[in-house]
Each structure stands twice: as structure tokens, then as C-alpha cells.
Design an enzyme around this catalytic site. Sequence first.
Site, PDB file in Angstrom:
ATOM      1  N   ARG A 192     -31.302 111.290  18.478  1.00 38.87           N
ATOM      2  CA  ARG A 192     -29.871 110.455  18.665  1.00 38.87           C
ATOM      3  C   ARG A 192     -29.171 109.930  17.103  1.00 38.87           C
ATOM      4  NH1 ARG A 192     -31.314 112.317  22.848  1.00 38.87           N
ATOM      5  NH2 ARG A 192     -31.195 111.412  24.706  1.00 38.87           N
ATOM      6  N   SER A 249     -29.194 105.337  28.652  1.00 35.14           N
ATOM      7  CA  SER A 249     -30.264 104.853  28.078  1.00 35.14           C
ATOM      8  C   SER A 249     -30.127 103.609  27.142  1.00 35.14           C
ATOM      9  CB  SER A 249     -31.208 105.890  27.287  1.00 35.14           C
ATOM     10  OG  SER A 249     -31.496 106.705  28.445  1.00 35.14           O
ATOM     11  N   GLU A 320     -30.549 102.372  21.597  1.00 30.95           N
ATOM     12  CA  GLU A 320     -30.140 103.527  21.431  1.00 30.95           C
ATOM     13  C   GLU A 320     -28.545 103.334  21.641  1.00 30.95           C
ATOM     14  OE1 GLU A 320     -28.825 107.750  23.052  1.00 30.95           O
ATOM     15  OE2 GLU A 320     -28.694 105.712  24.067  1.00 30.95           O
TER      16      GLU A 320
HETATM   17  N1  EPU Z   1     -40.305 106.009  33.756  1.00 34.13           N
HETATM   18  C1  EPU Z   1     -40.747 104.915  34.546  1.00 34.13           C
HETATM   19  N2  EPU Z   1     -40.240 103.907  35.171  1.00 34.13           N
HETATM   20  C2  EPU Z   1     -38.828 103.899  35.064  1.00 34.13           C
HETATM   21  C3  EPU Z   1     -38.148 104.894  34.274  1.00 34.13           C
HETATM   22  C4  EPU Z   1     -38.771 106.072  33.748  1.00 34.13           C
HETATM   23  O1  EPU Z   1     -41.867 104.726  34.425  1.00 34.13           O
HETATM   24  O2  EPU Z   1     -38.133 102.744  35.667  1.00 34.13           O
HETATM   25  C5  EPU Z   1     -40.837 106.970  33.347  1.00 34.13           C
HETATM   26  C6  EPU Z   1     -40.693 108.368  34.120  1.00 34.13           C
HETATM   27  O3  EPU Z   1     -41.466 108.219  35.438  1.00 34.13           O
HETATM   28  C7  EPU Z   1     -40.794 109.385  33.207  1.00 34.13           C
HETATM   29  C8  EPU Z   1     -40.538 108.683  31.950  1.00 34.13           C
HETATM   30  O4  EPU Z   1     -40.601 107.509  32.058  1.00 34.13           O
HETATM   31  O5  EPU Z   1     -42.183 109.816  33.227  1.00 34.13           O
HETATM   32  C9  EPU Z   1     -39.257 108.989  31.358  1.00 34.13           C
HETATM   33  O6  EPU Z   1     -38.036 108.793  32.170  1.00 34.13           O
HETATM   34  P1  EPU Z   1     -36.964 110.067  32.280  1.00 34.13           P
HETATM   35  O7  EPU Z   1     -37.472 111.228  32.783  1.00 34.13           O
HETATM   36  O8  EPU Z   1     -36.030 109.150  33.406  1.00 34.13           O
HETATM   37  O9  EPU Z   1     -36.259 110.055  30.790  1.00 34.13           O
HETATM   38  P2  EPU Z   1     -35.939 109.213  29.698  1.00 34.13           P
HETATM   39  O10 EPU Z   1     -36.857 109.458  28.833  1.00 34.13           O
HETATM   40  O11 EPU Z   1     -35.847 107.777  30.183  1.00 34.13           O
HETATM   41  C10 EPU Z   1     -34.191 110.597  28.621  1.00 34.13           C
HETATM   42  C11 EPU Z   1     -32.924 110.368  27.873  1.00 34.13           C
HETATM   43  C12 EPU Z   1     -31.718 110.195  28.945  1.00 34.13           C
HETATM   44  C13 EPU Z   1     -31.795 111.855  29.774  1.00 34.13           C
HETATM   45  C14 EPU Z   1     -33.262 112.073  30.409  1.00 34.13           C
HETATM   46  C15 EPU Z   1     -33.132 113.307  31.079  1.00 34.13           C
HETATM   47  C16 EPU Z   1     -33.512 108.794  26.079  1.00 34.13           C
HETATM   48  C17 EPU Z   1     -33.659 107.575  25.776  1.00 34.13           C
HETATM   49  N3  EPU Z   1     -32.945 109.079  27.306  1.00 34.13           N
HETATM   50  O12 EPU Z   1     -34.471 109.474  29.608  1.00 34.13           O
HETATM   51  O13 EPU Z   1     -30.652 110.416  28.236  1.00 34.13           O
HETATM   52  O14 EPU Z   1     -30.748 111.866  30.625  1.00 34.13           O
HETATM   53  O15 EPU Z   1     -34.235 111.709  29.440  1.00 34.13           O
HETATM   54  O16 EPU Z   1     -33.122 114.286  30.013  1.00 34.13           O
HETATM   55  O17 EPU Z   1     -34.008 109.781  25.333  1.00 34.13           O
HETATM   56  C18 EPU Z   1     -29.069 108.683  27.355  1.00 34.13           C
HETATM   57  O18 EPU Z   1     -29.312 109.213  26.389  1.00 34.13           O
HETATM   58  O19 EPU Z   1     -28.183 107.825  27.526  1.00 34.13           O
HETATM   59  C19 EPU Z   1     -29.649 109.210  28.464  1.00 34.13           C
HETATM   60  C20 EPU Z   1     -29.417 108.888  29.805  1.00 34.13           C
END
Ligand code: EPU
Length: 330
Positions: A192, A249, A320
Site C-alpha cells: 500500500r 480497510s 492505511e
Molecule cells: N477477520 C476477523 N474478524 C473480522 C474481520 C476479519 O477475524 O472482523 C479475519 C478474517 O476471518 C480473515 C482475516 O481476518 O481470516 C482477513 O480478513 P479479510 O479476508 O476480510 O481481509 P483483510 O485482510 O481484512 C484485505 C485488504 C482489503 C481487501 C481484502 C480482500 C488490507 C488492509 N485489506 O482485507 O482491502 O479487499 O483483503 O482481498 O490489506 C482496502 O485496502 O481498503 C481493502 C478493503
Amino acid sequence: MAKKRDQARIGSILDDDAEQWLQAEFKDAVRFGEPMSAHTSFHIGGPADAWVEPESLDQLKGLVRWSRKKEIAYMVVGGGTNMLVADEGLRGLVISMNRLTEPLEWAQDQDRLRLTAAAGVPTRRLCALALRHGWRGMNFAVGIPGLLGGAVCMNAGTGGRQMADVLDAVLVVTGRGRERRLERHALGFDYRRMTWPRDMIADTAGAPIVVRADIELAMGQGHRLRNQAREMLRTRARTQPIGDRCAGSFFKNPSRETPAGRLIDEAGLKGASVGDAQVSPHHANFIINRGRATAADVLRLKALVEETVWNRFGIRLEPEVRIVGQSQDA
Ligand code: EPU
């Protein structure tokens, strides 16, 4: 006769001469005391001294040169989908890229595809174009809101894929108002984050502005790509608070193994709120504006999340979302 200033324009650093120049140059494409809440997906943010929407590269270059001569600071905004603007608003110029949507063109060489697009083209338009033609490489960006320029500058991505993977070169307008082409290898990319070449960082003129990007894609299979895109959108709709007022995020993932969402969730913060700012009950790494949240509310909630996660796990979260403007509560 002295011009009467409305409430939103008190505190503006622009004098009458500056406002007159901008008005003459940009007509309906400049607005003074413009609320940033109208231009951010958070629907939060105080007034910008001047909100300017250049329509051509020449107009943008002229504006940058003028602001340098006048020593008026500028900030560039794409879709406003990844930023939190202070309640006090933004001093100086806020340059919007949303009217800079030309060119959008492509050329095919055997199974390779080179797409050239202006910074103001919405990322979702590029994804739709790639899907229609069966070009492979752009699907990681399906569902990412905002404009191409912003996606390049923050190296937007999902999963393991990001803008840097498909970028070949960018055209920028330097802080001196000149065009410069930069190949991919001249830029630094991280999670990012994009960094400018050293000589540009050292330059004391205003920040460079990405105005165009060359993207390299490959020919793929349309139906497979469309199925994949559909699946990604379905997952996004299931796991993220789509439709809520937020900026995606809020924190960076400290690492792949320790996503911020899980840490915040396990710290018991889902649903926690300050004023109308709330940790989304849907996904803990989203802070949402339930209606009348101020930037100060969001910043207090951010501090609460950071402190709680630090106390519980000894991990420092880093935003972020781009936080801009000065807030007394920051
Ligand atoms: N999780 C929890 N509780 C929650 C939310 C998530 O336990 O309330 C756990 C999920 O179960 C999962 C892990 O955290 O095991 C990761 O969550 P998720 O798969 O939703 O992905 P993320 O890492 O939160 C990232 C990007 C998103 C992108 C998604 C899908 C970052 C900071 N965020 O989210 O990007 O859409 O992967 O690829 O890297 C953005 O950058 O604005 C954004 C939305």
C-alpha cells in the site's frame, strides 16, 4: 468593496487576487469553501479553501506553476475513497483528478496488451474494460473503488496482487509543472505504498502528480475471468460493509498472518463507537460513519483501537487510510 466571505471561507489562506485568478481560469471548475464531506466516501471533512478540477494536462500544469509562484500549497485527491479529512478542512488548493479521464486507449501485441489510462479514470472502469475484452491481470482490482491515479499512488491491491504488478510506467506532472515519464523500476513499491525517485523526493517544489499510467496485461479467457470477478465481488459483499460510509480497510495488516481485522475483532472491539464513528460490526478493520460522525470522532476511535490492540497483543497498528488536514483532536 471588500468581498464578504461566508462561514466556510473564514480562515482560507487564499486572498482575493488568488480567488479571482482561479475563478477566471477555472470558471465552474473551481469552488471556494467546498466541503470535503461531499468528496469523500467517509462523508467527513471540513471545507477546502479551493476545490479545483482541471480539465486538461495543460490546465493542471499551469495551476501547479501558479501555485508554486504564489507559494500556495496543493493536495491532490482522486476518488476520496481512502482518506479521512479533518473537520477543520484543508488549506490551499485541493486538486481533483476527476475530470482528467483522457486518454483511455490500448494496443495489442500478440498476447500482450498495453493499456494507457489517465489518472481520473475509475479503477472499476478499467476492470470492466479488461473483463469485456478478456484481458488478464486486472482482476485483483475488481471492487476497489476510486480513480486510477490514487490506486497507483497507494499501490492498491487485494490478496497478494497489487497495482505495481501490472504497472509499466507513469506520466507525472512535477511540482514545477513539467511532464516527466517514469518507468516502473524508477518507482519504489511496498504494501500500500509507492515512493518517488530520490531526486523527486529531494525537490522542494510541490508533490509530483500521477496523471497517466501504462498498464501491461495479457490475453486471457473472458469467461474464466468473469467468473473469478463475480466470485470476488460476492466474497467482498459477504465480508465487507459495502454501502456503508467508510474508507475501506482502516489499518494496514501488520502481516499476512496477523490481519488487523482479526486483531481488532479478538480485542472485542466490533461495534465499539465514539459519537457516530463505529468499528463495523461486519468487519472489524472498517470504521464506518453511521451518519454524523466527525473526523474527531474517527480519530478518537482510531486511538482507542490502537491502544486496545497494543495492550492486548503488543502490536502497533498503522493506518492505511490517508489522514489529512489538522485536527485539534488528532
Ligand atoms: N477477520 C476477523 N474478524 C473480522 C474481520 C476479519 O477475524 O472482523 C479475519 C478474517 O476471518 C480473515 C482475516 O481476518 O481470516 C482477513 O480478513 P479479510 O479476508 O476480510 O481481509 P483483510 O485482510 O481484512 C484485505 C485488504 C482489503 C481487501 C481484502 C480482500 C488490507 C488492509 N485489506 O482485507 O482491502 O479487499 O483483503 O482481498 O490489506 C482496502 O485496502 O481498503 C481493502 C478493503
